[in-house]
Design a protein around this motif. Structure first.
Motif, mmCIF file in Angstrom:
data_model
loop_
_atom_site.group_PDB
_atom_site.id
_atom_site.type_symbol
_atom_site.label_atom_id
_atom_site.label_comp_id
_atom_site.label_asym_id
_atom_site.label_seq_id
_atom_site.Cartn_x
_atom_site.Cartn_y
_atom_site.Cartn_z
ATOM 1 N N GLN A 26 0.597 -1.506 0.197
ATOM 2 C CA GLN A 26 -0.199 -0.375 0.019
ATOM 3 C C GLN A 26 0.786 1.016 0.269
ATOM 4 O O GLN A 26 0.437 2.361 -1.224
ATOM 5 C CB GLN A 26 -1.521 -0.263 1.659
ATOM 6 N N VAL A 27 1.956 1.372 0.303
ATOM 7 C CA VAL A 27 2.667 1.830 0.907
ATOM 8 C C VAL A 27 3.856 2.592 -0.228
ATOM 9 O O VAL A 27 3.937 3.854 -1.007
ATOM 10 C CB VAL A 27 3.737 2.514 1.643
ATOM 11 N N SER B 27 2.247 1.740 -3.256
ATOM 12 C CA SER B 27 1.874 2.261 -4.243
ATOM 13 C C SER B 27 1.425 3.742 -4.395
ATOM 14 O O SER B 27 0.891 4.160 -5.326
ATOM 15 C CB SER B 27 -0.307 1.579 -4.593
ATOM 16 N N ALA B 28 0.945 4.237 -2.721
ATOM 17 C CA ALA B 28 1.209 5.100 -2.826
ATOM 18 C C ALA B 28 2.364 6.542 -3.143
ATOM 19 O O ALA B 28 2.377 7.687 -3.626
ATOM 20 C CB ALA B 28 0.728 5.956 -1.323
ATOM 21 N N ILE B 29 3.784 5.748 -2.955
ATOM 22 C CA ILE B 29 4.519 6.823 -3.259
ATOM 23 C C ILE B 29 5.125 6.235 -5.109
ATOM 24 O O ILE B 29 6.197 6.666 -5.119
ATOM 25 C CB ILE B 29 5.739 6.722 -2.183
ATOM 26 N N ARG C 253 -7.863 -6.220 2.311
ATOM 27 C CA ARG C 253 -8.167 -5.263 1.468
ATOM 28 C C ARG C 253 -8.863 -5.268 0.348
ATOM 29 O O ARG C 253 -9.374 -4.492 0.104
ATOM 30 C CB ARG C 253 -6.667 -4.979 0.445
ATOM 31 N N SER D 70 -9.367 7.930 -2.010
ATOM 32 C CA SER D 70 -7.752 8.300 -2.550
ATOM 33 C C SER D 70 -7.642 9.042 -1.227
ATOM 34 O O SER D 70 -6.206 9.692 -0.540
ATOM 35 C CB SER D 70 -7.211 8.992 -3.396
ATOM 36 N N LEU E 224 -7.263 6.719 2.712
ATOM 37 C CA LEU E 224 -6.227 5.256 2.896
ATOM 38 C C LEU E 224 -5.741 4.852 3.918
ATOM 39 O O LEU E 224 -6.101 4.498 4.361
ATOM 40 C CB LEU E 224 -4.738 5.524 1.805
ATOM 41 N N ASN F 228 -5.081 1.281 -1.719
ATOM 42 C CA ASN F 228 -4.467 1.878 -2.641
ATOM 43 C C ASN F 228 -5.124 1.715 -4.095
ATOM 44 O O ASN F 228 -5.795 2.049 -4.889
ATOM 45 C CB ASN F 228 -3.412 2.766 -2.470
#
Length: 285
Positions: free
Chosen positions: A201-202, A204-206, A229, A245, A248, A254
């Motif tokens: 998830q992290v 995908s976020a960055i 998820r 969005s 999160l 995400n």
């Protein structure tokens, strides 16, 4: 096989771990309900002051995700600690030797225990799932505004799959190792799945491909977090939610897992059961 499943189902309720998990679940639901009550009251106050609805949506989504996440953790505790000794502990104390000496195929023993534990976990999962969603519907109905009947049922089915994955893994190691070692390995794999899910998830976020790949790899080893998820996606209508969005956080989604992960999980559970049967049939008693 059905007789073993029935006896296993009844046996679980006499285990100390079940009583501990039951007490923890009741305590969790009470505290969770109190927290939702305080938050909903504060949000109503903020709404009267003209605060934006986006904040309410973000907080509501996090509380819903937190409730379902810790419910999943309680299920994992019961699935692993309750079933990890299904074969190993009964071999250690000699109880299973009396059963094996009867004209009962060993595969029926493993399958019966899986059905017995699985039925109990499925019922328990539905109770927790219903309690968490019911509390959110009462205190914060807006967060479930996109929930459809199909999403409700799909979410429940995926929620049930989470403990069944851990049950399959625990049975495999219960036929291979002693009880304590089997429990340690199962818990480590569960923790690995949790960490991998957060990393994905992290990532995908960055937009970090390395973290995403690590998360996907760990999901293949232990798909429990990916199931969480996916379940959350069904419950919140994540793909159709324009505010997804913005909410999160640690309990958000995400990039939702694909439906292929559900197929993989079913095959994963079947493979675990088959491996447990194979290992037990070849085990020298």
């Amino acid at each position: 096989m059905l007789s073993i499943a029935r006896l296993t189902f009844m046996e679980v309720f006499r285990k100390r771990i079940f009583l501990v998990t039951l007490l923890l679940s009741v305590l969790f639901i009470l505290l969770y309900g109190v927290a939702l009550d305080f938050v909903s009251e504060e949000l109503r106050t903020q709404s009267m002051r003209g605060s934006q609805l986006i904040l309410q949506q973000i907080i509501g989504s996090q509380l819903l995700g937190a409730g379902l996440y810790f419910s999943s953790f309680l299920l994992a505790l019961l699935a692993i600690m309750g079933s990890v000794g299904a074969i190993a502990s009964e071999l250690e104390n000699g109880l299973l030797h009396a059963v094996v000496s009867k004209p009962i195929p060993r595969r029926e023993i493993v399958l019966g225990k899986f059905l017995g534990y699985g039925s109990m976990l499925a019922v328990y999962a539905l109770v927790l799932y219903t309690a968490v969603l019911g509390l959110n519907q009462y205190y914060s109905p807006a967060v479930l505004s996109l929930l459809t009947a199909g999403g409700l049922i799909s979410g429940a089915l995926v929620f049930i799959l989470q403990p069944l994955v851990l049950l399959g893994v625990a049975l495999v190691f219960s036929t291979l190792l002693r009880t304590l070692a089997a429990g340690i390995v199962s818990v480590i794999l569960y923790g690995l799945g949790m960490i991998g899910g957060f990393l994905e998830q992290v990532g995908s976020a960055i937009a970090n491909a390395s973290l995403i790949n690590i998360g996907i790899a760990t999901s293949l080893v232990m798909p429990s977090d990916a199931l969480f998820r996916k379940m959350l996606t069904f419950v919140t209508g994540n793909e159709a939610n324009p505010l997804s969005s913005l909410s999160l956080g640690p309990f958000g989604v995400n990039v939702p897992p694909s439906n292929a992960m559900l197929v993989y999980t079913c095959l994963y559970i079947a493979a675990c059961v088959c491996l447990a049967v194979y290992s037990f049939e070849r085990k020298d008693l």
